[in-house]
Design a protein around this motif. Structure first.
Motif, short mmCIF file in Angstrom:
data_model
loop_
_atom_site.label_atom_id
_atom_site.label_comp_id
_atom_site.label_asym_id
_atom_site.label_seq_id
_atom_site.Cartn_x
_atom_site.Cartn_y
_atom_site.Cartn_z
N PHE A 33 0.83 -1.20 0.00
CA PHE A 33 0.00 0.00 0.00
C PHE A 33 0.87 1.26 0.00
N SER A 34 1.89 1.28 0.86
CA SER A 34 2.79 2.43 0.91
C SER A 34 3.50 2.64 -0.43
N GLU A 35 3.95 1.57 -1.04
CA GLU A 35 4.61 1.66 -2.34
C GLU A 35 3.64 2.20 -3.40
N THR A 36 2.39 1.79 -3.35
CA THR A 36 1.38 2.28 -4.30
C THR A 36 1.21 3.79 -4.14
N ILE A 37 1.06 4.25 -2.91
CA ILE A 37 0.89 5.69 -2.66
C ILE A 37 2.14 6.44 -3.12
N ASP A 38 3.32 5.92 -2.81
CA ASP A 38 4.56 6.56 -3.25
C ASP A 38 4.63 6.67 -4.77
N GLN A 39 4.22 5.62 -5.47
CA GLN A 39 4.26 5.65 -6.94
C GLN A 39 3.25 6.66 -7.50
N ILE A 40 2.08 6.74 -6.90
CA ILE A 40 1.10 7.74 -7.35
C ILE A 40 1.67 9.15 -7.15
N ILE A 41 2.24 9.40 -6.00
CA ILE A 41 2.81 10.72 -5.71
C ILE A 41 3.95 11.03 -6.68
N GLU A 42 4.82 10.07 -6.92
CA GLU A 42 5.93 10.29 -7.85
C GLU A 42 5.43 10.65 -9.24
N ARG A 43 4.43 9.93 -9.72
CA ARG A 43 3.89 10.21 -11.06
C ARG A 43 3.15 11.55 -11.10
N SER A 44 2.55 11.94 -9.99
CA SER A 44 1.80 13.20 -9.96
C SER A 44 2.70 14.42 -10.02
N LYS A 45 3.99 14.27 -9.72
CA LYS A 45 4.93 15.40 -9.70
C LYS A 45 5.11 16.04 -11.08
N LYS A 46 4.72 15.35 -12.14
CA LYS A 46 4.84 15.89 -13.49
C LYS A 46 3.78 16.96 -13.78
N TYR A 47 2.78 17.08 -12.93
CA TYR A 47 1.61 17.91 -13.22
C TYR A 47 1.39 18.99 -12.17
N LYS A 48 0.83 20.12 -12.62
CA LYS A 48 0.40 21.17 -11.70
C LYS A 48 -0.97 20.75 -11.17
N ILE A 49 -1.08 20.54 -9.87
CA ILE A 49 -2.30 20.03 -9.25
C ILE A 49 -2.80 21.04 -8.22
N ASP A 50 -4.08 21.42 -8.36
CA ASP A 50 -4.71 22.27 -7.35
C ASP A 50 -5.53 21.44 -6.36
N LYS A 51 -6.20 20.40 -6.88
CA LYS A 51 -7.04 19.54 -6.04
C LYS A 51 -6.97 18.12 -6.58
N ILE A 52 -7.35 17.18 -5.71
CA ILE A 52 -7.39 15.76 -6.07
C ILE A 52 -8.82 15.27 -5.95
#
Length: 175
Positions: A33-52
């Motif tokens: 589960f932790s690895e999944t969350i880490d991978q989502i966060i890592e991939r999200s760094k490519k984008y400008k995000i205001d909300k999820i």
């Protein structure tokens, strides 16, 4: 870590002919589960995000943790008649029927960049409806992130062909 090893496959669920990919075996393992969350966060760094935003209900499991760690507001995308305030609604086709998804009208402001997270993409009907909800409110979908992509059902391909950015952590055939 190979996240794919932590997904259970169940034949003929919820109906005959469907091969269900079960995330409960992944989320009950704290390392996976932790690895999944880490991978989502890592991939999200490519984008400008205001909300999820997350799609009910299994998307909530992942998106709430990501929202907390990234310190971004969290938007619920729910089934019809589950939200108490004024909503936008979009009807869509599922692999095995039709449904409606809703979002509070005050969830997204004009020009906000929204990351949409869900546990799985099959044909993409639910994801397309989620994007429409964001766009009705004046927001922009910066990216979709799915834990599981059923690649032969072409949902990710359909989203990409419609101009959306898509990230998938795990690829499985849908049948």
């Amino acid at each position: 870590m190979n996240l794919k090893e932590h997904i259970r496959s169940i034949k003929d669920y919820p109906k005959k002919g469907i091969l269900f990919r079960d995330i409960t075996t992944l989320i009950k393992n704290e390392k996976a589960f932790s690895e999944t969350i880490d991978q989502i966060i890592e991939r999200s760094k490519k984008y400008k995000i205001d909300k999820i935003a997350a799609i009910e209900s299994r998307g909530f499991v992942f998106a709430s943790a990501v929202s907390y760690l990234l310190k971004k507001p969290f938007i619920l995308l729910r089934k019809k008649n589950k939200l108490p305030a004024d909503v936008h609604s979009v009807d869509f086709e599922l692999e095995y029927g039709t449904a409606t998804i809703e979002m509070h009208k005050d969830s997204v402001e004009k020009d906000e960049n929204i990351l949409i997270i869900d546990d799985l993409i099959a044909t993409g009907g639910t994801a397309e409806a989620a994007a429409k909800l964001v766009e009705i409110s004046g927001g922009k979908v910066c990216c979709f992130i799915f834990v599981i992509n059923l690649f032969d059902l072409k949902g990710s391909d359909n989203l990409i062909n419609n101009g959306y950015k898509v990230e998938n952590l795990i690829n499985f055939p849908g049948h």
